[in-house]
Design an enzyme around this catalytic site. Structure first.
Site, PDB file in Angstrom:
ATOM      1  N   SER A 147       0.802  -1.237   0.000  1.00  0.00           N
ATOM      2  CA  SER A 147       0.000   0.000   0.000  1.00  0.00           C
ATOM      3  C   SER A 147       0.826   1.275   0.000  1.00  0.00           C
ATOM      4  CB  SER A 147      -0.915   0.021   1.215  1.00  0.00           C
ATOM      5  OG  SER A 147      -2.214  -0.324   0.838  1.00  0.00           O
ATOM      6  N   LYS A 150       0.744   3.562  -2.991  1.00  0.00           N
ATOM      7  CA  LYS A 150      -0.432   4.354  -3.389  1.00  0.00           C
ATOM      8  C   LYS A 150      -0.120   5.837  -3.595  1.00  0.00           C
ATOM      9  CE  LYS A 150      -3.662   0.869  -1.936  1.00  0.00           C
ATOM     10  NZ  LYS A 150      -4.126   0.050  -0.876  1.00  0.00           N
ATOM     11  N   TYR A 275      -1.340  -2.982 -11.122  1.00  0.00           N
ATOM     12  CA  TYR A 275      -1.434  -2.697  -9.689  1.00  0.00           C
ATOM     13  C   TYR A 275      -0.732  -3.779  -8.854  1.00  0.00           C
ATOM     14  CZ  TYR A 275      -3.538  -2.379  -5.053  1.00  0.00           C
ATOM     15  OH  TYR A 275      -3.711  -2.321  -3.697  1.00  0.00           O
ATOM     16  N   TYR A 327      -5.007   3.737   6.887  1.00  0.00           N
ATOM     17  CA  TYR A 327      -6.153   2.825   6.993  1.00  0.00           C
ATOM     18  C   TYR A 327      -7.204   3.418   7.934  1.00  0.00           C
ATOM     19  CZ  TYR A 327      -2.709  -0.477   5.031  1.00  0.00           C
ATOM     20  OH  TYR A 327      -1.752  -1.089   4.261  1.00  0.00           O
ATOM     21  N   VAL A 345       0.851  -3.030   4.547  1.00  0.00           N
ATOM     22  CA  VAL A 345       0.841  -4.275   5.307  1.00  0.00           C
ATOM     23  C   VAL A 345       2.215  -4.950   5.362  1.00  0.00           C
ATOM     24  CG1 VAL A 345      -1.605  -4.826   5.006  1.00  0.00           C
ATOM     25  CG2 VAL A 345       0.048  -5.624   3.319  1.00  0.00           C
TER      26      VAL A 345
END
Ligand code: GLU
Length: 513
Positions: A147, A150, A275, A327, A345
């Protein structure tokens, strides 16, 4: 352009006045200031220095070439964003040591490759906007972006298409849901670019008409540039695992295609593949800190001076990271830590202190919201020690009485100084001085940084403030001086400094005149 090192800098280095300076002294000053030998700005300068043998004379010094010598000049003039980098690093080491005791959380286990990672690993890397770097612990061990890609996907999409076109396809609000929730906002778009749906959307917007290999190559090049020229790796096993266990991401993409969220002619399978591949790119804490520093530096890589992102891209991305980067803990994190950050993560948090520095904190055990337990604790401790919370500068704003203020006219600087003095944060004080702010300031109650440092027993800060020539015996509105505060709180070393006793430094005494 050839610029030369000024003689005044040589004189400042030549403390003994012998007319020569040991090469090792100069190299030592560079190292202490956080400039590593692999810094591209130093390559020529270090070669030149080592080629001179043991000692440098003024003429040789003058011939040191740009830009290496300008770093030496800025060290000498204390113009770097963190002037006392050695002390700063020591504080980070202390925070690292305390945080290392935390064994809370568990490694991510949704794919076997992540579940097998050694949970005890812990690395902290810092890079300032001047390219000063510090690394502690496991900062060269590769981990996958997951993540934390992003912000890069979103920024790349903004660079390609601009804000207006990107936000035709993705919102700007926290979702209030978990990162991979099967949900879209009221107008059928992903809530924001920091959750899975939004990142899949960003991926769809990056060079969609090029073959996959070209898209991936372009994105890898971007990461290479933003990491100061260090090419990232790729974890093929993780890529395959991601793809094989990606039902939710497939579901999100189908849902977005069903409601018409993607640009026309988007191939969702290629988009998802891109992705997954991006999530599987490997970096290290060291390289991610440079990337974070590039964000802190408005899109320009500190070590190379290369602009990677426009200012407005960085502004948009940091806003999204601030509100949505952690998150389901994003609101709480903004409240408690107050800096833009993105979590993953794999156990990394990339954190940005705008105009100061970037950090990457990596430790694989994560909590139930997906954030690295140690990285969160580390950052909480950092903002408790330094003045980095976005709103630290507002502390005690309501107490301002402009009639009573001393020299400084910058309210934020006044309260930053007072807060920094109270927490013993000498680096922030030095930074304020480097930016031209006076530390001879006071709040509504007439409390000065010296009062606060004395009351809290920070002898080193008291010394530093005195060396800066602040008023020595200012009285607050109750008529108390810093010495009175030190006496009341029984801080013997500060009492000694301020009462001109045995340990009173020359600097304190001069300041008292
Ligand atoms: N590759 C992961 C996914 O898309 C990213 C997980 C994360 O770091 O939040 O599910």
């Amino acid at each position: 352009m050839t610029a030369h090192a000024p003689q005044s800098v040589f004189q400042a280095l030549d403390k003994t006045g012998t007319g020569v300076v040991p090469v090792q002294d100069i190299v030592g000053r560079l190292n202490l200031a956080g400039f590593k030998s692999d810094d591209p700005r130093l390559a020529g300068t270090l070669d030149q220095l080592y080629g001179l043998g043991d000692l440098v004379n003024p003429d040789e010094f003058e011939n040191l070439t740009y830009p290496g010598h300008s770093l030496i000049e800025r060290i000498v003039k204390e113009e770097l964003v963190i002037p006392q980098f050695g002390e700063f690093t020591e504080r980070f080491q202390e925070i690292y040591d305390v945080t290392a005791a935390n064994k809370g959380g568990r490694v991510a286990s949704y794919i076997p490759q992540l579940a097998r990672v050694d949970p005890d690993q812990f690395g902290v890397a810092v890079c300032t906007i001047d390219g000063q770097r510090a690394v502690i612990g496991d900062t060269d061990i590769p981990f996958t972006f997951q993540s934390s890609s992003k912000p890069f996907l979103y920024s790349a999409a903004l660079e390609n298409l601009g804000e207006e076109r990107v936000h035709r396809h993705v919102g700007r609000e926290p979702s209030g849901q978990t990162f991979n929730e099967l949900t879209l906002n009221k107008i059928g778009l992903p809530h924001n670019p920091m959750i899975n749906a939004g990142a899949i959307m960003s991926a769809s917007l990056i060079l969609p008409n090029l073959p996959m290999a070209e898209r991936f190559e372009a994105f890898t090049k971007l990461l290479t540039r933003i990491s100061g020229g260090r090419r990232p790796g790729f974890n093929n096993a993780i890529y395959h695992s991601e793809r094989e266990t990606a039902d939710r991401n497939f579901a999100l993409a189908h849902y977005m295609r069903e409601v018409g969220a993607f640009p026309e002619e988007t191939d969702i399978f290629k988009t998802l593949d891109f992705y997954f591949a991006v999530c599987s790119i490997e970096t290290t804490a060291r390289d991610m800190a440079t990337a974070a520093a590039t964000f802190a530096n408005g899109g320009v890589v500190p070590q190379t001076g290369t602009r990677v992102f426009r200012n407005d891209t960085v502004k948009n991305c940091l806003s999204m990271m601030y509100s949505c980067g952690m998150y389901d803990y994003s609101g709480e994190f903004a409240f408690r830590v107050g800096i833009p950050a993105k979590s993953s993560v794999s156990g990394v948090i990339m954190a940005v202190i705008p105009n100061v520095m970037g950090m990457a904190i990596w430790s694989p055990r994560i909590d139930e919201t997906g954030n690295s337990v140690r990285a969160v604790e580390f950052l909480e401790r950092v903002v408790a020690t330094f003045n980095f919370h976005n709103y630290d500068s507002l502390v005690e704003t309501r107490k301002i009485d402009p009639r009573r203020r001393r020299q400084t006219t910058d309210l934020n600087a006044t309260f930053s100084a007072i807060h920094a003095a109270s927490t013993g944060d000498i680096d922030s004080l030095q930074r304020l001085v480097a930016y031209g702010h006076s530390l001879d300031c006071e709040d509504y109650d007439g409390r000065t940084p010296l009062h606060l440092a004395a009351a809290e027993g920070h002898a080193n800060v008291v010394k530093y403030l005195c060396s800066q020539g602040v008023a020595y015996k200012p009285e607050d509105r109750w008529g108390n001086t810093p010495l009175d505060d030190a006496v009341r709180h029984e801080h013997a070393s500060v009492i000694e400094l301020l009462s001109g006793g045995e340990g009173c430094s020359d600097l304190c005494c001069q300041a008292a005149e």
